[in-house]
Design an enzyme around this catalytic site. Structure first.
Site, PDB file in Angstrom:
ATOM      1  N   LEU A  86       0.803  -1.391  -0.177  1.00  0.00           N
ATOM      2  CA  LEU A  86       0.005   0.111   0.037  1.00  0.00           C
ATOM      3  C   LEU A  86       0.981   1.338  -0.042  1.00  0.00           C
ATOM      4  O   LEU A  86       1.832   1.358   0.731  1.00  0.00           O
ATOM      5  CB  LEU A  86      -0.669   0.119   1.075  1.00  0.00           C
ATOM      6  CG  LEU A  86      -1.619  -1.319   1.840  1.00  0.00           C
ATOM      7  CD1 LEU A  86      -2.557  -0.996   2.993  1.00  0.00           C
ATOM      8  CD2 LEU A  86      -2.563  -1.664   0.398  1.00  0.00           C
ATOM      9  N   CYS A  87       0.475   2.152  -1.086  1.00  0.00           N
ATOM     10  CA  CYS A  87       1.198   3.473  -0.779  1.00  0.00           C
ATOM     11  C   CYS A  87       1.107   4.106   0.528  1.00  0.00           C
ATOM     12  O   CYS A  87       0.128   4.437   0.870  1.00  0.00           O
ATOM     13  CB  CYS A  87       0.846   4.380  -2.022  1.00  0.00           C
ATOM     14  SG  CYS A  87       1.536   5.981  -1.867  1.00  0.00           S
ATOM     15  N   VAL A  88       2.257   4.251   1.193  1.00  0.00           N
ATOM     16  CA  VAL A  88       2.247   4.874   2.546  1.00  0.00           C
ATOM     17  C   VAL A  88       1.539   6.096   2.790  1.00  0.00           C
ATOM     18  O   VAL A  88       0.650   6.481   3.554  1.00  0.00           O
ATOM     19  CB  VAL A  88       3.694   4.836   3.034  1.00  0.00           C
ATOM     20  CG1 VAL A  88       4.598   5.892   2.523  1.00  0.00           C
ATOM     21  CG2 VAL A  88       3.555   5.109   4.540  1.00  0.00           C
TER      22      VAL A  88
END
Lengths: 134, 123
Positions: free
Chosen positions: A79-81
């Site tokens: 997941l893109c932080v």
């Protein structure tokens, strides 16, 4: 010919069936002998990793579809932080950093930067985007 | 067609901002790719050209104005960006409204642009 794939998922699981379509596509390409080392979830797509999402009993859970895929094939679910924390998706490190009592990210998913998407694209023969509904 | 990086990544941005977070995510992805020194181009397509309307002020809405980031792309070695000519005409954009290094592309050039990139990401 065996191809190496990378998937980019922008669609949230609760706003249509795009995420399930992406998970089926992933399962189909793996079944045909292609490889998929990483799926990158960005923007609303990061909601796929929310541990506390409840899917109605008569529907298929996108989260279960993804984590089953990861368990069976070793595919990384990232997941893109920055998209994730904005939406309340925190792993234990982020939860601690922001003063929340518990992580909200499903253990099958990890948080990571866009560099992991760039890296996956570099080695991929095919990159397929599963976008948000118009 | 000039400056199309053979083998690079084409990021296609099709939604206006504010209102959707996708415009920001597309731009972040393009900039991250450039930061890792990978060839990347950004294409404003359809309603995505509305990101380029001049004098947009999103401060009252409470979200960041993307235009300053778009204009700073040359700092990330993204010398050019591509703008759907038909969309730009429909939005009433003139040449002076466009960011530095922008190249207007018609239907034929769009096809060439898609063909010349190794990966296409649709936002």
């Amino acid at each position: 010919m065996t191809l190496h794939y990378c998937l980019l998922v922008l669609a949230a699981p609760a706003s249509g069936h795009t995420s399930l379509t992406a998970a089926r596509f992933a399962a189909a390409l793996l079944a045909r002998g292609h490889t998929l080392s990483r799926v990158f979830f960005l923007d609303n797509g990061t909601s796929n990793g929310l541990a506390t999402a409840i899917t109605p009993q008569d529907e298929r859970s996108p989260q279960q579809a993804w984590s089953a895929l990861a368990d069976a094939n070793g595919t990384e679910l990232v997941l893109c932080v920055s998209s994730a924390v904005k939406r309340g998706l925190l792993d234990s490190a982020e939860a601690q950093r922001h003063g929340f009592p518990a992580a909200t990210v499903h253990p099958g998913f990890t948080l990571g930067g866009l560099g992991l998407l760039v890296e996956a694209m570099q080695s991929a023969d095919r990159v397929v985007t599963f976008g948000a509904p118009a | 067609m000039k400056a199309a990086a053979q083998g690079g990544v084409l990021v296609v941005t099709r939604h206006p901002q504010p209102g959707r977070s996708l415009a920001r995510s597309a731009l972040d992805t393009a900039l991250a790719t450039a930061a890792f020194e990978q060839p990347v181009n950004l294409l404003f397509l359809g309603a995505g050209v509305l990101q380029l309307l001049p004098e947009q002020d999103s401060s009252d809405v409470g979200v960041r104005n993307l235009r300053k980031v778009i204009d700073s792309m040359p700092l990330y070695d993204m010398e050019h960006c591509y703008v759907d000519a038909e969309g730009a005409a429909r939005a009433g954009l003139t040449a002076t409204d466009l960011p530095p290094g922008a190249i207007l592309v018609d239907h034929t050039a769009l096809r060439a642009l898609f063909d010349s990139h190794r990966h296409v990401l649709g936002f």
